[in-house]
Design a protein around this motif. Structure first.
Motif, mmCIF file in Angstrom:
data_model
loop_
_atom_site.group_PDB
_atom_site.id
_atom_site.type_symbol
_atom_site.label_atom_id
_atom_site.label_comp_id
_atom_site.label_asym_id
_atom_site.label_seq_id
_atom_site.Cartn_x
_atom_site.Cartn_y
_atom_site.Cartn_z
ATOM 1 N N LEU A 1 0.431 -1.569 0.295
ATOM 2 C CA LEU A 1 0.094 0.054 0.510
ATOM 3 C C LEU A 1 1.450 1.264 0.376
ATOM 4 O O LEU A 1 0.399 2.151 -0.895
ATOM 5 N N THR A 2 1.981 1.284 0.881
ATOM 6 C CA THR A 2 2.903 2.240 1.066
ATOM 7 C C THR A 2 3.486 2.416 -0.697
ATOM 8 O O THR A 2 3.913 3.880 -1.466
ATOM 9 N N GLY A 3 3.317 1.272 -0.845
ATOM 10 C CA GLY A 3 4.745 1.762 -2.605
ATOM 11 C C GLY A 3 3.121 1.860 -3.930
ATOM 12 O O GLY A 3 4.170 2.966 -4.133
ATOM 13 N N LYS A 4 2.681 1.730 -3.257
ATOM 14 C CA LYS A 4 1.287 2.025 -4.255
ATOM 15 C C LYS A 4 0.965 3.278 -4.266
ATOM 16 O O LYS A 4 0.880 4.425 -4.841
ATOM 17 N N GLU A 5 0.851 3.905 -3.052
ATOM 18 C CA GLU A 5 1.419 5.518 -2.594
ATOM 19 C C GLU A 5 1.614 6.428 -3.149
ATOM 20 O O GLU A 5 1.893 7.919 -3.632
ATOM 21 N N GLN A 6 3.278 5.797 -3.131
ATOM 22 C CA GLN A 6 4.554 6.841 -3.511
ATOM 23 C C GLN A 6 4.481 6.333 -5.110
ATOM 24 O O GLN A 6 5.003 6.835 -5.579
ATOM 25 N N GLY A 7 3.760 5.602 -5.552
ATOM 26 C CA GLY A 7 4.047 5.112 -6.442
ATOM 27 C C GLY A 7 3.460 6.118 -7.620
ATOM 28 O O GLY A 7 3.285 6.707 -9.116
#
Length: 118
Positions: A106-112
């Motif tokens: 989820l954190t990776g998707k938000e940063q992406g």
């Protein structure tokens, strides 16, 4: 099968919230009953009743010091509870590991996302 008497079983003894509070206080060190009364905001008769149960199952030891009775936690008597809870530790750890993976995704998707509306 009948439930074990509170006074013969550590599991039943610690099921009572006030007794757990007493154990929590005694985990910090030996205390006289008056300290427990003050810290817990209970009547002395209630504290004494709970201490009696905790003594009978071996979770609390007592010694006389002058006119006071000093109570202390007997951590060894908590071992059966620790051993029982330990059975679930692997399951908890597996679930926390899975949750970590989801949170990282989820954190990776938000940063992406980059926050751009182009």
């Amino acid at each position: 099968m009948a439930r074990a008497a509170t006074t013969t079983d550590a599991f039943n003894a610690v099921a009572e919230p006030r007794r757990r509070q007493i154990l929590d206080v005694l985990a910090g060190g030996e205390r006289p009953v008056n300290d427990l009364v003050t810290l817990l905001g209970l009547a002395q008769s209630q504290v004494s009743k709970h201490l009696k149960v905790l003594r009978e199952v071996g979770l609390v030891d007592v010694r006389d010091e002058g006119r006071q009775r000093m109570y202390r936690l007997n951590g060894h008597a908590l071992k059966p509870i620790h051993d029982w809870v330990k059975q679930y530790e692997r399951s908890w750890n597996d679930r926390f590991d899975a949750l970590d993976v989801v949170l990282e995704e989820l954190t990776g998707k938000e940063q992406g996302d980059g926050g751009s509306d182009e």
